[in-house]
Motif scaffolding. Structure first.
Motif, PDB file in Angstrom:
ATOM      1  N   VAL A  66       1.266  -3.829  -6.355  1.00 40.36           N
ATOM      2  CA  VAL A  66       1.022  -2.394  -6.463  1.00 40.36           C
ATOM      3  C   VAL A  66       1.314  -1.688  -5.134  1.00 40.36           C
ATOM      4  O   VAL A  66       1.057  -2.217  -4.057  1.00 40.36           O
ATOM      5  N   VAL A  67       1.882  -0.483  -5.247  1.00 37.54           N
ATOM      6  CA  VAL A  67       2.118   0.398  -4.104  1.00 37.54           C
ATOM      7  C   VAL A  67       1.453   1.727  -4.446  1.00 37.54           C
ATOM      8  O   VAL A  67       1.658   2.258  -5.540  1.00 37.54           O
ATOM      9  N   ALA A  74      -0.404   5.255  -8.259  1.00 37.67           N
ATOM     10  CA  ALA A  74      -0.241   3.811  -8.122  1.00 37.67           C
ATOM     11  C   ALA A  74       1.008   3.380  -8.879  1.00 37.67           C
ATOM     12  O   ALA A  74       1.116   3.613 -10.082  1.00 37.67           O
ATOM     13  N   ILE A  75       1.937   2.786  -8.166  1.00 42.87           N
ATOM     14  CA  ILE A  75       3.186   2.310  -8.753  1.00 42.87           C
ATOM     15  C   ILE A  75       3.042   0.813  -8.999  1.00 42.87           C
ATOM     16  O   ILE A  75       2.833   0.033  -8.064  1.00 42.87           O
ATOM     17  N   SER A 100       9.676  -4.347  -3.882  1.00 46.12           N
ATOM     18  CA  SER A 100      10.481  -4.159  -2.677  1.00 46.12           C
ATOM     19  C   SER A 100      11.404  -2.960  -2.811  1.00 46.12           C
ATOM     20  O   SER A 100      11.616  -2.206  -1.849  1.00 46.12           O
ATOM     21  N   HIS A 101      11.946  -2.753  -4.007  1.00 43.10           N
ATOM     22  CA  HIS A 101      12.778  -1.578  -4.256  1.00 43.10           C
ATOM     23  C   HIS A 101      11.976  -0.293  -4.101  1.00 43.10           C
ATOM     24  O   HIS A 101      12.467   0.707  -3.569  1.00 43.10           O
ATOM     25  N   GLY A 152       0.392  -3.998  -1.804  1.00 42.20           N
ATOM     26  CA  GLY A 152      -0.084  -5.327  -2.117  1.00 42.20           C
ATOM     27  C   GLY A 152      -1.577  -5.463  -2.331  1.00 42.20           C
ATOM     28  O   GLY A 152      -2.309  -4.490  -2.462  1.00 42.20           O
ATOM     29  N   ILE A 153      -2.001  -6.711  -2.353  1.00 41.18           N
ATOM     30  CA  ILE A 153      -3.341  -7.056  -2.817  1.00 41.18           C
ATOM     31  C   ILE A 153      -4.453  -6.462  -1.950  1.00 41.18           C
ATOM     32  O   ILE A 153      -5.508  -6.074  -2.455  1.00 41.18           O
ATOM     33  N   MET A 154      -4.221  -6.354  -0.624  1.00 38.94           N
ATOM     34  CA  MET A 154      -5.207  -5.748   0.273  1.00 38.94           C
ATOM     35  C   MET A 154      -4.827  -4.314   0.646  1.00 38.94           C
ATOM     36  O   MET A 154      -5.471  -3.700   1.491  1.00 38.94           O
ATOM     37  N   GLN A 155      -3.765  -3.795   0.018  1.00 38.36           N
ATOM     38  CA  GLN A 155      -3.307  -2.421   0.225  1.00 38.36           C
ATOM     39  C   GLN A 155      -3.125  -2.101   1.720  1.00 38.36           C
ATOM     40  O   GLN A 155      -3.753  -1.213   2.277  1.00 38.36           O
ATOM     41  N   ILE A 156      -2.195  -2.829   2.337  1.00 43.67           N
ATOM     42  CA  ILE A 156      -1.879  -2.619   3.744  1.00 43.67           C
ATOM     43  C   ILE A 156      -1.055  -1.338   3.882  1.00 43.67           C
ATOM     44  O   ILE A 156      -0.027  -1.181   3.227  1.00 43.67           O
TER      45      ILE A 156
END
Length: 207
Positions: free
Chosen positions: A55-56, A90-91, A100-101, A117-121
């Motif tokens: 997720v992004v 949230a994408i 990645s795209h 990602g999983i920890m939303q960096i």
């Protein structure tokens, strides 16, 4: 103390990720490295992404109308789903290739800062990641993402001795932030044996 954490991140990250036994518990291993209660890391990931590694997310209100239109067209073309929760979009990609795209699209077109990602960096940490030879795309590997998230959380604990403030700092805002309450609620829900004050969430001794 912070220099020790920096060394842990910058040197053995990829080496450990490559050599780790598949049966090894990632939360426990990373928790041991950074001196953080593993269940706290898991609870933060649950609140941040619901454990979605691809997720992004970012603030939809910070997009320009043109960016919103172009993003909608891009996602439609690629067949990638997105959902809006209040002011956050949230994408939700299906795999690392799609995710990645999405990141490439957002970063190269100067979209608002985004979480991955999983920890939303957050992409604000790119200079730190560059120093560690970690690309934004690498953050879709949970082993890498969780260790980066743990490093960031450990630095928050170093700066803010109060547990609530440290956890809120991970979310980017300390005062008037309900984030830590959400994390503790998740922690207690998942681990009913938890009692405040009896579980040490950060157990390194600051030097």
């Amino acid at each position: 103390m912070v220099r020790h954490i920096m060394f842990v991140l910058f040197f053995p990250l990829f080496l450990w990720a490559a050599q780790a036994n598949q049966s090894e518990n990632i939360w426990v291993k990373v928790g041991q490295i950074y001196g953080i209660e593993p269940r706290l890391l898991y609870s933060i990931a649950k609140v941040e992404s619901d454990l979605d590694r691809y997720v992004v997310a970012f603030s939809a209100s910070k997009m320009t109308p043109k960016q919103a239109q172009e993003l909608q067209a891009f996602l439609k073309q690629k067949g990638i789903e997105s959902k809006q929760y209040s002011q956050v979009i949230a994408i939700k990609s299906k795999n690392k290739y799609e995710a990645s795209h999405v990141v490439h699209f957002l970063y190269t077109r100067n979209y608002p800062r985004f979480d991955m990602g999983i920890m939303q960096i957050n992409s604000i940490h790119k200079p730190l990641l560059d120093k560690a030879n970690i690309s934004l795309y690498d953050l879709f590997d949970p082993k890498i993402n969780i260790q980066v998230g743990a490093y960031i959380l450990a630095t928050c604990f170093e700066r803010h001795k109060n547990t609530k403030d440290a956890i809120n700092a991970y979310n980017g805002k300390i005062d008037d932030n309900p984030y830590s309450a959400k994390v503790f609620k998740e922690f207690k829900k998942l681990y009913s044996s938890y009692q405040s004050g009896k579980t040490q969430l950060y157990y390194r001794n600051p030097s």
